[in-house]
Design a protein around this motif. Structure first.
Motif, PDB file in Angstrom:
ATOM      1  N   ILE A 132       0.734  -0.891   0.314  1.00  0.00           N
ATOM      2  CA  ILE A 132      -0.186  -0.014  -0.053  1.00  0.00           C
ATOM      3  C   ILE A 132       0.938   0.901  -0.084  1.00  0.00           C
ATOM      4  CG2 ILE A 132      -1.991   1.084   1.428  1.00  0.00           C
ATOM      5  CD1 ILE A 132      -2.706  -1.587   2.124  1.00  0.00           C
ATOM      6  N   ARG A 133       0.298   2.234  -0.544  1.00  0.00           N
ATOM      7  CA  ARG A 133       1.302   3.505  -0.617  1.00  0.00           C
ATOM      8  C   ARG A 133       0.396   4.257  -0.539  1.00  0.00           C
ATOM      9  NH1 ARG A 133       4.811   6.609  -5.795  1.00  0.00           N
ATOM     10  NH2 ARG A 133       6.086   4.224  -5.111  1.00  0.00           N
ATOM     11  N   GLU A 146       6.959   4.841  15.541  1.00  0.00           N
ATOM     12  CA  GLU A 146       7.208   4.008  16.983  1.00  0.00           C
ATOM     13  C   GLU A 146       6.038   2.974  16.747  1.00  0.00           C
ATOM     14  OE1 GLU A 146       7.004   2.561  20.700  1.00  0.00           O
ATOM     15  OE2 GLU A 146       8.815   3.814  19.447  1.00  0.00           O
ATOM     16  N   GLN A 147       4.435   3.559  16.194  1.00  0.00           N
ATOM     17  CA  GLN A 147       2.984   3.649  16.099  1.00  0.00           C
ATOM     18  C   GLN A 147       3.004   1.578  15.439  1.00  0.00           C
ATOM     19  OE1 GLN A 147       0.682   6.680  14.784  1.00  0.00           O
ATOM     20  NE2 GLN A 147       0.127   6.044  16.834  1.00  0.00           N
ATOM     21  N   LEU A 148       4.405   1.875  14.409  1.00  0.00           N
ATOM     22  CA  LEU A 148       4.228   0.879  13.637  1.00  0.00           C
ATOM     23  C   LEU A 148       5.000  -0.109  14.580  1.00  0.00           C
ATOM     24  CD1 LEU A 148       4.490   2.489   9.874  1.00  0.00           C
ATOM     25  CD2 LEU A 148       3.081   1.196  10.704  1.00  0.00           C
ATOM     26  N   LEU A 149       6.257   0.030  15.129  1.00  0.00           N
ATOM     27  CA  LEU A 149       7.013  -0.720  15.313  1.00  0.00           C
ATOM     28  C   LEU A 149       5.996  -1.471  16.484  1.00  0.00           C
ATOM     29  CD1 LEU A 149      10.118   0.971  16.563  1.00  0.00           C
ATOM     30  CD2 LEU A 149       9.818  -0.746  15.159  1.00  0.00           C
ATOM     31  N   ARG A 150       5.051  -0.803  17.319  1.00  0.00           N
ATOM     32  CA  ARG A 150       4.204  -0.907  18.164  1.00  0.00           C
ATOM     33  C   ARG A 150       3.177  -2.455  17.138  1.00  0.00           C
ATOM     34  NH1 ARG A 150       1.642   3.176  21.803  1.00  0.00           N
ATOM     35  NH2 ARG A 150       1.059   0.941  22.919  1.00  0.00           N
ATOM     36  N   ILE A 151       2.662  -2.301  16.671  1.00  0.00           N
ATOM     37  CA  ILE A 151       1.868  -2.258  15.611  1.00  0.00           C
ATOM     38  C   ILE A 151       2.528  -3.853  15.048  1.00  0.00           C
ATOM     39  CG2 ILE A 151       0.627  -2.388  13.328  1.00  0.00           C
ATOM     40  CD1 ILE A 151      -0.363   0.114  13.716  1.00  0.00           C
ATOM     41  N   LYS A 152       4.028  -4.222  15.047  1.00  0.00           N
ATOM     42  CA  LYS A 152       4.476  -5.214  14.356  1.00  0.00           C
ATOM     43  C   LYS A 152       4.834  -6.316  15.526  1.00  0.00           C
ATOM     44  CE  LYS A 152       8.579  -6.543  11.752  1.00  0.00           C
ATOM     45  NZ  LYS A 152       9.828  -5.702  11.246  1.00  0.00           N
ATOM     46  N   SER A 153       4.813  -5.329  16.685  1.00  0.00           N
ATOM     47  CA  SER A 153       5.098  -6.554  18.261  1.00  0.00           C
ATOM     48  C   SER A 153       3.250  -7.432  18.627  1.00  0.00           C
ATOM     49  CB  SER A 153       5.948  -6.253  18.895  1.00  0.00           C
ATOM     50  OG  SER A 153       5.638  -4.627  19.371  1.00  0.00           O
ATOM     51  N   GLY A 154       2.355  -6.289  18.753  1.00  0.00           N
ATOM     52  CA  GLY A 154       1.262  -6.425  19.436  1.00  0.00           C
ATOM     53  C   GLY A 154       0.536  -6.562  18.466  1.00  0.00           C
ATOM     54  N   SER A 329      -8.141  -1.949   9.222  1.00  0.00           N
ATOM     55  CA  SER A 329      -7.410  -2.139  11.154  1.00  0.00           C
ATOM     56  C   SER A 329      -6.162  -1.454  10.727  1.00  0.00           C
ATOM     57  CB  SER A 329      -7.943  -3.682  11.592  1.00  0.00           C
ATOM     58  OG  SER A 329      -9.297  -3.691  11.359  1.00  0.00           O
ATOM     59  N   LEU A 330      -5.745  -1.753  10.289  1.00  0.00           N
ATOM     60  CA  LEU A 330      -4.058  -1.097  10.597  1.00  0.00           C
ATOM     61  C   LEU A 330      -3.969   0.839  10.065  1.00  0.00           C
ATOM     62  CD1 LEU A 330      -0.855  -2.859   9.308  1.00  0.00           C
ATOM     63  CD2 LEU A 330      -0.655  -0.389   8.742  1.00  0.00           C
ATOM     64  N   LEU A 331      -4.589   0.513   9.131  1.00  0.00           N
ATOM     65  CA  LEU A 331      -4.531   2.009   8.362  1.00  0.00           C
ATOM     66  C   LEU A 331      -5.097   3.153   9.483  1.00  0.00           C
ATOM     67  CD1 LEU A 331      -5.028   1.156   4.788  1.00  0.00           C
ATOM     68  CD2 LEU A 331      -2.801   2.055   5.433  1.00  0.00           C
ATOM     69  N   LYS A 332      -5.885   2.864   9.710  1.00  0.00           N
ATOM     70  CA  LYS A 332      -6.502   3.377  10.729  1.00  0.00           C
ATOM     71  C   LYS A 332      -5.817   3.987  11.937  1.00  0.00           C
ATOM     72  CE  LYS A 332     -10.264   2.193  13.329  1.00  0.00           C
ATOM     73  NZ  LYS A 332     -10.309   2.896  14.946  1.00  0.00           N
ATOM     74  N   GLU A 333      -4.967   3.025  12.982  1.00  0.00           N
ATOM     75  CA  GLU A 333      -4.319   3.685  13.439  1.00  0.00           C
ATOM     76  C   GLU A 333      -3.359   4.281  13.310  1.00  0.00           C
ATOM     77  OE1 GLU A 333      -4.522   1.793  17.051  1.00  0.00           O
ATOM     78  OE2 GLU A 333      -6.121   0.709  15.814  1.00  0.00           O
ATOM     79  N   ILE A 334      -3.230   4.614  11.984  1.00  0.00           N
ATOM     80  CA  ILE A 334      -1.479   5.512  12.134  1.00  0.00           C
ATOM     81  C   ILE A 334      -1.737   6.507  10.934  1.00  0.00           C
ATOM     82  CG2 ILE A 334      -0.355   3.733  12.165  1.00  0.00           C
ATOM     83  CD1 ILE A 334       0.203   3.830   9.088  1.00  0.00           C
TER      84      ILE A 334
END
Length: 338
Positions: A132-133, A146-154, A329-334
């Motif tokens: 996705i671009r 920082e949000q993406l790092l947390r998403i990657k792990s959690g 669901s990922l996009l709405k977080e960031i």
């Protein structure tokens, strides 16, 4: 009935941007869950489509092969405003394959064809891989990374995407009309019933996100194994269960509403019942139409997540999701999308 602004788990989107300016901004590749045998009554055709919906391609395949539409099947619906690849099966007992490449056109390309002994059933896939671009991105890079790092792990809350509910949530209102006696086609009924219980699920999940328990096991919970629909009830919280939930091996679940006795107990049962009771028309309607209860995980694992800023205002994401999980669901977080 309006769609709610369901809660985010990582502070909410702190940036904004645009997706789908062109189909190549949103690329989805289906991941098969089994190997084709190469022989059998069912032709399997891998198709890349651009700006076409899945049902349209299925109807086109049926006409081209000279079969009934019900003889063409696929594992799941793919986005229309995107470039996607997915498998279709066409039942051709005792018949040779036509020249599938004759289907090739500006928006459809046949990539591969083979045979298998069984048709492709809904949900018969391992997941989907996304590229996705996000264009015209504006925000603080340190915050989004920082949000993406947390998403990657959690992982992220496993909301049903807004496309499930139709434009401006119209499918929820149509479900209410259905429950009030309006006559609709079988296909429309299925869409509206799915929207109604997805709506209830999202509200339960949002409540647990607010409570910060969407990714934690509670006494009375039903836990589901990662990548499986097998589950068990939590009668006691020991270190083994807590560590496996933290390691993303087990996930808490919420009800997909319908008839049947609730499987959860304790505070979890109270929470689910309180949320569902706020939307009694939807809840009673689902039961009245014979929809049976099920469970869905509250957390979606984001696998193989990578990101890069290809320019100052263009962010690219690459990741894999399991069956039934939504990229939104990922996009709405960031990012707030315009």
């Amino acid at each position: 009935m309006q769609l709610a602004n369901w809660a985010c788990a990582y502070g909410g989107a702190q940036s904004q941007g645009i997706i789908r300016q062109v189909p190549d901004d949103f690329v989805v590749n289906e991941i098969q869950s089994f190997e084709h045998s190469g022989v059998g009554e069912h032709a399997f055709v891998l198709i890349e489509k651009v700006s076409e919906n899945t049902d349209y391609v299925a109807r086109m395949l049926a006409r081209f092969a000279g079969v009934r539409q019900r003889d063409v099947s696929y594992a799941g619906l793919k986005d229309r405003h995107a470039r996607t690849t997915q498998w279709f099966s066409v039942w051709l007992p005792g018949k040779p394959d036509p020249d599938w490449t004759e289907l090739n056109c500006e928006t459809i390309k046949v990539l591969q064809a083979t045979r298998h002994s069984k048709k492709l059933k809904r949900g018969s896939l391992a997941g989907n891989q996304f590229n996705i671009r996000i264009r015209d991105w504006v925000g603080d890079k340190s915050v989004v990374e920082e949000q993406l790092l947390r998403i990657k792990s959690g992982g992220v809350p496993n909301y049903f995407g807004e496309q499930r509910f139709g434009r401006d949530g119209a499918n929820i209102n149509r479900a209410l009309a259905l429950f009030a006696g309006e006559k609709v086609s079988r296909n429309q009924r299925s869409i509206y019933l799915s929207a109604a219980r997805s709506y209830l699920f999202n509200h339960i999940l949002s409540t647990r996100v607010i409570d910060k328990t969407w990714n934690k096991a509670l006494l009375g919970d039903i836990l589901m194994f990662d990548g499986s629909h097998s589950f068990f009830k939590v009668d006691g919280l020991d270190e083994s269960i807590l560590s496996r939930v933290a390691a993303l091996d087990l996930h808490p679940t919420a009800v997909l509403w319908g008839s049947g006795e609730t499987q959860v107990t304790e505070a979890v049962a109270t929470l689910e019942q309180q949320v569902v009771s706020q939307f009694s028309e939807l809840a009673y309607g689902l039961v009245g139409f014979g929809v049976e209860q099920d469970r869905r995980v509250l957390r979606s694992c984001i696998k193989e997540l990578q990101w890069q800023f290809v320019s100052e205002n263009n962010l690219e994401l690459s990741f894999t999701l399991g069956v039934g999980c939504y990229a939104t669901s990922l996009l709405k977080e960031i990012v707030r999308l315009s």
